[in-house]
Design a protein around this motif. Structure first.
Motif, short mmCIF file in Angstrom:
data_model
loop_
_atom_site.label_atom_id
_atom_site.label_comp_id
_atom_site.label_asym_id
_atom_site.label_seq_id
_atom_site.Cartn_x
_atom_site.Cartn_y
_atom_site.Cartn_z
N ALA A 1 0.92 -1.26 0.02
CA ALA A 1 -0.01 0.00 -0.11
C ALA A 1 0.76 1.34 -0.06
CB ALA A 1 -0.99 0.01 1.15
N ASN A 2 1.97 1.35 0.83
CA ASN A 2 2.80 2.40 0.90
C ASN A 2 3.66 2.71 -0.45
OD1 ASN A 2 4.33 1.58 4.16
ND2 ASN A 2 2.66 3.01 3.49
N PHE A 3 3.96 1.43 -1.25
CA PHE A 3 4.45 1.62 -2.49
C PHE A 3 3.35 2.12 -3.61
CE2 PHE A 3 4.83 -0.40 -6.67
CZ PHE A 3 6.17 -0.30 -6.92
N ASP A 4 2.19 1.70 -3.43
CA ASP A 4 1.28 2.34 -4.52
C ASP A 4 0.99 3.61 -4.16
OD1 ASP A 4 1.26 -0.55 -5.47
OD2 ASP A 4 -0.86 -0.99 -4.51
N GLY A 5 0.86 3.99 -3.11
CA GLY A 5 0.68 5.52 -2.70
C GLY A 5 1.85 6.44 -3.07
N SER A 6 2.82 5.79 -2.92
CA SER A 6 4.08 6.46 -3.45
C SER A 6 4.18 6.65 -5.07
CB SER A 6 5.26 6.09 -2.86
OG SER A 6 6.53 6.63 -3.23
N ARG A 7 4.00 5.51 -5.74
CA ARG A 7 4.07 5.31 -7.17
C ARG A 7 2.80 6.31 -7.78
NH1 ARG A 7 5.94 0.29 -10.66
NH2 ARG A 7 6.58 1.59 -12.45
N LYS A 8 1.91 6.25 -7.21
CA LYS A 8 0.82 7.26 -7.87
C LYS A 8 1.19 8.50 -7.80
CE LYS A 8 -3.55 8.03 -9.10
NZ LYS A 8 -4.18 7.67 -10.38
N ALA B 1 15.05 13.38 -17.65
CA ALA B 1 14.56 11.96 -18.43
C ALA B 1 15.57 11.13 -17.51
CB ALA B 1 15.13 12.21 -19.78
N ALA B 2 16.61 11.42 -17.37
CA ALA B 2 17.43 10.25 -16.79
C ALA B 2 17.00 9.97 -15.29
CB ALA B 2 19.00 10.92 -16.66
N PHE B 3 16.62 11.01 -14.58
CA PHE B 3 15.84 10.63 -13.31
C PHE B 3 14.74 9.93 -13.42
CE2 PHE B 3 12.97 12.39 -10.13
CZ PHE B 3 13.42 12.00 -8.76
N VAL B 4 13.98 10.39 -14.17
CA VAL B 4 12.58 9.62 -14.62
C VAL B 4 12.85 7.98 -14.63
CG1 VAL B 4 10.49 9.59 -15.81
CG2 VAL B 4 11.13 11.74 -14.77
N THR B 5 13.74 8.02 -15.37
CA THR B 5 13.87 6.47 -15.86
C THR B 5 14.47 5.74 -14.58
OG1 THR B 5 14.52 7.17 -18.35
CG2 THR B 5 15.53 5.19 -17.51
N LYS B 6 15.35 6.36 -14.06
CA LYS B 6 15.94 5.60 -12.85
C LYS B 6 15.05 5.41 -11.95
CE LYS B 6 19.66 6.18 -9.41
NZ LYS B 6 20.32 7.24 -8.60
N SER C 1 11.68 5.09 -12.33
CA SER C 1 10.87 4.11 -12.75
C SER C 1 11.31 2.73 -12.58
CB SER C 1 10.22 4.44 -14.17
OG SER C 1 9.61 5.77 -14.36
N ALA C 2 12.43 2.46 -12.88
CA ALA C 2 13.26 1.15 -12.98
C ALA C 2 13.07 0.69 -11.21
CB ALA C 2 14.67 1.46 -13.36
N ASN C 3 13.48 1.76 -10.43
CA ASN C 3 13.72 1.29 -8.91
C ASN C 3 12.15 1.01 -8.43
OD1 ASN C 3 16.15 1.95 -8.87
ND2 ASN C 3 16.01 3.86 -8.10
N PHE C 4 11.15 1.69 -9.11
CA PHE C 4 9.65 1.19 -8.61
C PHE C 4 9.42 -0.13 -9.13
CE2 PHE C 4 8.16 5.84 -7.96
CZ PHE C 4 7.78 5.60 -6.63
N ASP C 5 9.92 -0.46 -10.48
CA ASP C 5 9.58 -1.70 -10.96
C ASP C 5 10.42 -2.86 -10.08
OD1 ASP C 5 8.25 -0.58 -12.94
OD2 ASP C 5 9.92 -0.60 -14.32
N ALA C 6 11.56 -2.38 -9.86
CA ALA C 6 12.46 -3.44 -8.80
C ALA C 6 11.87 -3.77 -7.54
CB ALA C 6 13.89 -2.90 -8.77
N VAL C 7 11.19 -2.65 -6.94
CA VAL C 7 10.39 -3.13 -5.47
C VAL C 7 9.02 -3.76 -5.93
CG1 VAL C 7 9.19 -1.78 -3.73
CG2 VAL C 7 11.30 -0.92 -4.48
N ASP C 8 8.65 -3.44 -6.97
CA ASP C 8 7.07 -4.09 -7.32
C ASP C 8 7.37 -5.69 -7.50
OD1 ASP C 8 4.49 -4.09 -7.50
OD2 ASP C 8 4.53 -3.61 -9.55
N LEU D 1 15.02 3.75 -3.56
CA LEU D 1 13.73 4.46 -4.17
C LEU D 1 13.57 5.77 -3.49
CD1 LEU D 1 11.55 4.61 -5.90
CD2 LEU D 1 10.35 3.08 -4.73
N ALA D 2 13.73 5.51 -2.00
CA ALA D 2 13.46 6.57 -0.85
C ALA D 2 14.42 7.67 -1.26
CB ALA D 2 13.59 6.03 0.51
N GLU D 3 15.82 7.43 -1.35
CA GLU D 3 16.87 8.47 -1.77
C GLU D 3 16.42 9.28 -2.75
OE1 GLU D 3 20.49 6.44 -1.93
OE2 GLU D 3 20.55 5.74 0.37
N ASP D 4 15.98 8.59 -3.96
CA ASP D 4 15.89 9.23 -5.21
C ASP D 4 14.59 10.17 -5.02
OD1 ASP D 4 17.97 8.41 -6.76
OD2 ASP D 4 16.63 6.69 -7.46
#
Length: 275
Positions: free
Chosen positions: A193-200, A214-219, A221-228, A261-264
């Motif tokens: 739930a924390n993850f979903d709220g953060s990603r939203k 663009a580089a930040f967004v890509t990074k 997004s990849a970190n969100f995918d890794a946690v997911d 993910l939190a650091e970024d």
């Protein structure tokens, strides 16, 4: 659904223009109006779901149905955890709904220990609903009041955007130890739930920075995918594995992904000019 959203973007922009020493954001405050409005809808939907789910949960508690109440506990809390940064704006309700035994002088025996975790203690540590009727009534009243306050709330943009990092930071700093749902071990429901709220939050604001960052967004997004992907490993037919079943290595892998993910995400407010 009744929604009320007031974002004084023009005043915000004017103050940035006329006050000396105030940095003008690269992202216009007007650009934030729609993402904040969309997030208000997300928060309101979760708040209303929390009321409905809590009703079913507290009804089971009051009926003395221990097993049903246990089965509903993890899922019921997810709507609260998804919008926790907004719920925490109301410290009185947050303390009543979501405090832990450690927050009270007499721990589990303290009369001020109420809410989800007091009921969790009764259900999972004592395998009983004895004495939980008034606690269930108070929890139901509190989440109903929270829903009312959220309906009337103007969401501060800096709190919304900052919430993306806060959700992951709380997991990384304290929840990863398993200390929150210590009796039920339903921590992975909270993490999801924390993850979903953060990603939203991130998904709503990413179009505003995608061109310049663009580089930040890509990074991120990849970190969100890794946690997911990591969380998906523990998905079961009924929800998630109990957290005490995870090995120390499992927890370390999850903690590393969440920390990154939190650091970024901690830089997201600055990128939107909201520091």
């Amino acid at each position: 659904m009744k929604l009320k959203l007031t974002l004084s973007a023009s005043l915000f922009a004017l103050s940035a223009a006329i006050l000396p020493g105030v940095a003008v954001a690269e992202v216009s405050p007007l650009d934030l109006v729609q993402p904040i409005a969309d997030y208000k809808i997300y928060v309101s939907e979760n708040s209303e779901k929390l009321v409905a789910d809590t009703k079913a949960f507290t009804d089971a508690v009051k009926a003395g149905d221990v097993e049903k109440a246990k089965s509903l506990f993890g899922a019921t809390r997810m709507s609260y955890e998804a919008i926790e940064p907004i719920a925490e704006l109301f410290s009185d309700l947050d303390g009543s709904i979501d405090s832990r035994a450690d927050d009270h002088e007499l721990a589990e025996k303290d009369p001020g220990f109420t809410g989800f975790h007091r009921i969790e203690y009764g259900l999972f540590a004592q395998n009983s609903t004895e004495g939980l009727g008034p606690v269930a009534d108070q929890l139901m009243a509190d989440v109903t009041e929270l829903n009312k306050r959220i309906t009337d709330l103007t969401l501060p943009p800096e709190k919304v955007v900052g919430g993306a990092a806060v959700l992951m930071e709380e997991v990384a700093a304290t929840k990863i130890s398993g200390e929150e749902d210590r009796y039920s071990h339903t921590d992975l429901w909270d993490f999801k739930a924390n993850f979903d709220g953060s990603r939203k939050i991130f998904d709503l604001v990413r179009p505003l920075i995608e061109k310049d960052e663009a580089a930040f967004v890509t990074k991120v997004s990849a970190n969100f995918d890794a946690v997911d992907t990591t969380l998906a490993k523990y998905k079961t037919a009924d929800g998630y594995e109990l957290y005490d079943k995870l090995s120390e290595d499992d927890r370390k892998v999850l903690a590393a992904a969440v920390n990154t993910l939190a650091e970024d995400l901690s830089t997201l407010r600055g990128k939107l000019g909201l520091n």
